[in-house]
Design a protein around this motif. Structure first.
Motif, mmCIF file in Angstrom:
data_model
loop_
_atom_site.group_PDB
_atom_site.id
_atom_site.type_symbol
_atom_site.label_atom_id
_atom_site.label_comp_id
_atom_site.label_asym_id
_atom_site.label_seq_id
_atom_site.Cartn_x
_atom_site.Cartn_y
_atom_site.Cartn_z
ATOM 1 N N THR A 242 0.830 -1.213 0.000
ATOM 2 C CA THR A 242 0.000 0.000 0.000
ATOM 3 C C THR A 242 0.859 1.256 0.000
ATOM 4 O OG1 THR A 242 -0.138 0.019 2.425
ATOM 5 C CG2 THR A 242 -1.881 -1.159 1.239
ATOM 6 N N VAL A 243 1.924 1.250 -0.767
ATOM 7 C CA VAL A 243 2.822 2.407 -0.794
ATOM 8 C C VAL A 243 2.422 3.332 -1.945
ATOM 9 C CG1 VAL A 243 5.197 3.202 -0.984
ATOM 10 C CG2 VAL A 243 4.697 1.023 0.146
ATOM 11 N N PRO A 244 1.944 4.552 -1.646
ATOM 12 C CA PRO A 244 1.608 5.495 -2.717
ATOM 13 C C PRO A 244 2.874 6.067 -3.346
ATOM 14 C CG PRO A 244 1.322 6.540 -0.587
ATOM 15 C CD PRO A 244 1.680 5.107 -0.302
ATOM 16 N N GLY A 245 2.707 6.861 -4.393
ATOM 17 C CA GLY A 245 3.841 7.456 -5.069
ATOM 18 C C GLY A 245 4.634 8.389 -4.168
ATOM 19 N N GLU A 246 5.865 8.675 -4.594
ATOM 20 C CA GLU A 246 6.760 9.484 -3.771
ATOM 21 C C GLU A 246 6.189 10.862 -3.478
ATOM 22 O OE1 GLU A 246 11.355 11.237 -3.912
ATOM 23 O OE2 GLU A 246 10.635 9.870 -5.467
ATOM 24 N N SER A 247 5.589 11.512 -4.486
ATOM 25 C CA SER A 247 5.065 12.862 -4.268
ATOM 26 C C SER A 247 3.872 12.847 -3.317
ATOM 27 C CB SER A 247 4.672 13.503 -5.604
ATOM 28 O OG SER A 247 3.690 12.729 -6.266
ATOM 29 N N CYS A 248 3.075 11.794 -3.371
ATOM 30 C CA CYS A 248 1.950 11.669 -2.443
ATOM 31 C C CYS A 248 2.455 11.455 -1.024
ATOM 32 C CB CYS A 248 1.044 10.514 -2.876
ATOM 33 S SG CYS A 248 -0.412 10.283 -1.815
ATOM 34 N N ARG A 249 3.467 10.610 -0.860
ATOM 35 C CA ARG A 249 4.044 10.376 0.458
ATOM 36 C C ARG A 249 4.633 11.663 1.035
ATOM 37 N NH1 ARG A 249 6.647 6.145 -2.196
ATOM 38 N NH2 ARG A 249 8.715 6.956 -1.620
ATOM 39 N N ALA A 250 5.308 12.430 0.191
ATOM 40 C CA ALA A 250 5.899 13.696 0.643
ATOM 41 C C ALA A 250 4.814 14.681 1.070
ATOM 42 C CB ALA A 250 6.763 14.289 -0.464
ATOM 43 N N PHE A 251 3.708 14.689 0.323
ATOM 44 C CA PHE A 251 2.593 15.581 0.642
ATOM 45 C C PHE A 251 1.980 15.217 1.986
ATOM 46 C CE2 PHE A 251 -2.055 16.642 -0.325
ATOM 47 C CZ PHE A 251 -1.928 17.954 0.094
ATOM 48 N N ILE A 252 1.734 13.925 2.206
ATOM 49 C CA ILE A 252 1.177 13.480 3.483
ATOM 50 C C ILE A 252 2.121 13.831 4.632
ATOM 51 C CG2 ILE A 252 0.555 11.442 4.840
ATOM 52 C CD1 ILE A 252 -0.483 10.197 2.215
ATOM 53 N N ALA A 253 3.418 13.609 4.422
ATOM 54 C CA ALA A 253 4.408 13.930 5.466
ATOM 55 C C ALA A 253 4.414 15.413 5.792
ATOM 56 C CB ALA A 253 5.794 13.474 5.018
ATOM 57 N N SER A 254 4.202 16.256 4.786
ATOM 58 C CA SER A 254 4.198 17.702 5.011
ATOM 59 C C SER A 254 3.003 18.145 5.851
ATOM 60 C CB SER A 254 4.197 18.451 3.675
ATOM 61 O OG SER A 254 2.929 18.371 3.041
ATOM 62 N N ILE A 255 1.920 17.363 5.810
ATOM 63 C CA ILE A 255 0.722 17.694 6.581
ATOM 64 C C ILE A 255 0.816 17.145 8.003
ATOM 65 C CG2 ILE A 255 -1.774 17.333 6.762
ATOM 66 C CD1 ILE A 255 -1.892 17.197 3.726
ATOM 67 N N LEU A 256 1.273 15.910 8.131
ATOM 68 C CA LEU A 256 1.312 15.256 9.439
ATOM 69 C C LEU A 256 2.578 15.639 10.205
ATOM 70 C CD1 LEU A 256 -0.119 11.746 8.496
ATOM 71 C CD2 LEU A 256 -1.304 13.665 9.597
ATOM 72 N N GLN A 257 2.703 16.920 10.438
ATOM 73 C CA GLN A 257 3.820 17.465 11.206
ATOM 74 C C GLN A 257 3.414 17.563 12.673
ATOM 75 O OE1 GLN A 257 6.982 18.403 10.206
ATOM 76 N NE2 GLN A 257 6.499 17.511 8.206
ATOM 77 N N TYR A 258 4.214 16.940 13.542
ATOM 78 C CA TYR A 258 3.904 16.941 14.972
ATOM 79 C C TYR A 258 3.884 18.357 15.529
ATOM 80 C CZ TYR A 258 4.046 15.598 19.893
ATOM 81 O OH TYR A 258 3.754 15.454 21.241
ATOM 82 N N GLU A 259 4.853 19.166 15.154
ATOM 83 C CA GLU A 259 4.899 20.549 15.628
ATOM 84 C C GLU A 259 3.910 21.405 14.853
ATOM 85 O OE1 GLU A 259 6.454 21.538 18.206
ATOM 86 O OE2 GLU A 259 7.639 19.726 18.563
ATOM 87 N N VAL A 260 3.047 22.086 15.572
ATOM 88 C CA VAL A 260 1.998 22.888 14.931
ATOM 89 C C VAL A 260 2.593 23.946 14.005
ATOM 90 C CG1 VAL A 260 0.066 24.457 15.347
ATOM 91 C CG2 VAL A 260 0.437 22.499 16.862
ATOM 92 N N SER A 261 3.708 24.552 14.427
ATOM 93 C CA SER A 261 4.332 25.617 13.625
ATOM 94 C C SER A 261 4.866 25.098 12.295
ATOM 95 C CB SER A 261 5.459 26.276 14.424
ATOM 96 O OG SER A 261 6.439 25.314 14.795
ATOM 97 N N ASP A 262 5.136 23.796 12.210
ATOM 98 C CA ASP A 262 5.637 23.209 10.966
ATOM 99 C C ASP A 262 4.519 22.747 10.036
ATOM 100 O OD1 ASP A 262 8.238 23.570 11.839
ATOM 101 O OD2 ASP A 262 8.366 21.568 12.744
#
Length: 287
Positions: A242-262
């Motif tokens: 269930t591994v999506p494409g690299e750009s999709c993974r990067a997009f999800i990672a950019s949203i799921l940032q633990y620090e609110v400011s990030d």
């Protein structure tokens, strides 16, 4: 009056709504704060959905604090990707009837019918529309605070609409303090019980939804509550099949940032590369 008061609630509801031009049908949804039934409408010339709530059966905090907010916001918002509310009927005895457009299904049910996950192309189609709705809310100083797959309703023609505004509110200068939302979707700051910016919390929930859409599984295991904060701090992982494409993974990672400011705001999410034509899969923006 005594005889009238003894009428079963279901019959009384049917009479009240029939006088308004609605004939109730089967139950199509049931939740903590009420049930939703399909109804035919002589006014609208089509079937509608009616959410039925009994104030007497609801928690006091909900009826005093959350329900008035929900009703005010439902009647105020107007966007093609937010479920349309035709009217709110205040019935006798504390009954409330929210008359909405009828949708075909919800995103969670749709995922269950397609093997648990969507193609990136289909996920992007829906996600563009969901982001459009949330951007409209945030631009009008409204936050949802309960974004999840079952609160995204789907209609024919690949059209998604945000629904269920039970925990929504207008923004205020103070941070939110209410613990609300579903455990699998809530942001780290909500989970920890800290005062939080509800707009950034909505963003986190969007990231969780997208992960589920493209993988068919939750990004964080919420079955062991004590481990959830640690899980939130770690980068999300993917199972081999269930591994999506690299750009999709990067997009999800950019949203799921633990620090609110990030974490990005909704405008930054809407302008992200992955959501643009050619950004990891060509999908036209929703009309």
């Amino acid at each position: 009056m005594a005889e009238r008061a003894k009428r079963p609630t279901a019959i009384y509801t049917s009479i009240v709504l029939r006088r308004k031009g609605y004939k109730l049908g089967k139950t199509i949804g049931e939740g903590e704060f009420g049930k939703t039934k399909i109804a035919s409408s002589t006014i609208h010339g089509t079937n509608v959905a009616i959410k039925i709530m009994d104030r007497k059966a609801l928690p006091t905090q909900y009826t005093v604090k959350f329900l008035p907010r929900e009703l005010a916001i439902l009647l105020a918002v107007n966007h093609e990707h937010i479920v349309r509310v035709h009217e709110v009927i205040e019935g006798p005895g504390g009954m409330v009837y929210i008359v909405m457009e009828l949708m075909a299904t919800d995103l969670l049910a749709r995922l269950g019918k397609v093997g648990g996950r969507l193609s990136e192309k289909q996920a992007k189609t829906y996600f563009i529309q969901i982001v459009s709705a949330v951007r409209h809310l945030h631009q009008n100083d409204i936050v949802h605070r309960d974004l999840k797959c079952e609160n995204i309703l789907l209609a024919a023609g690949n059209k998604a609409k945000v629904s269920d505004f039970g925990f929504s509110r207008y923004l205020s200068p103070e941070l939110s303090k209410t613990f609300c939302g579903s455990l699998a979707y809530i942001s780290p700051e909500v989970f920890l019980g800290a005062p939080y910016d509800p707009r950034k919390s909505d963003i986190w929930s969007l990231g969780v939804m997208l992960y589920i859409m493209v993988t068919g599984r939750k990004p964080y295991d919420d079955s062991v509550v004590a481990r959830l904060d640690t899980a939130h701090r770690d980068p999300v992982t993917y199972q081999k099949n269930t591994v999506p494409g690299e750009s999709c993974r990067a997009f999800i990672a950019s949203i799921l940032q633990y620090e609110v400011s990030d974490r990005p705001d909704i405008q930054q999410v809407a302008e992200s590369t992955w959501l643009q034509p050619g950004g990891g899969g060509n999908v036209a923006a929703a009309q």
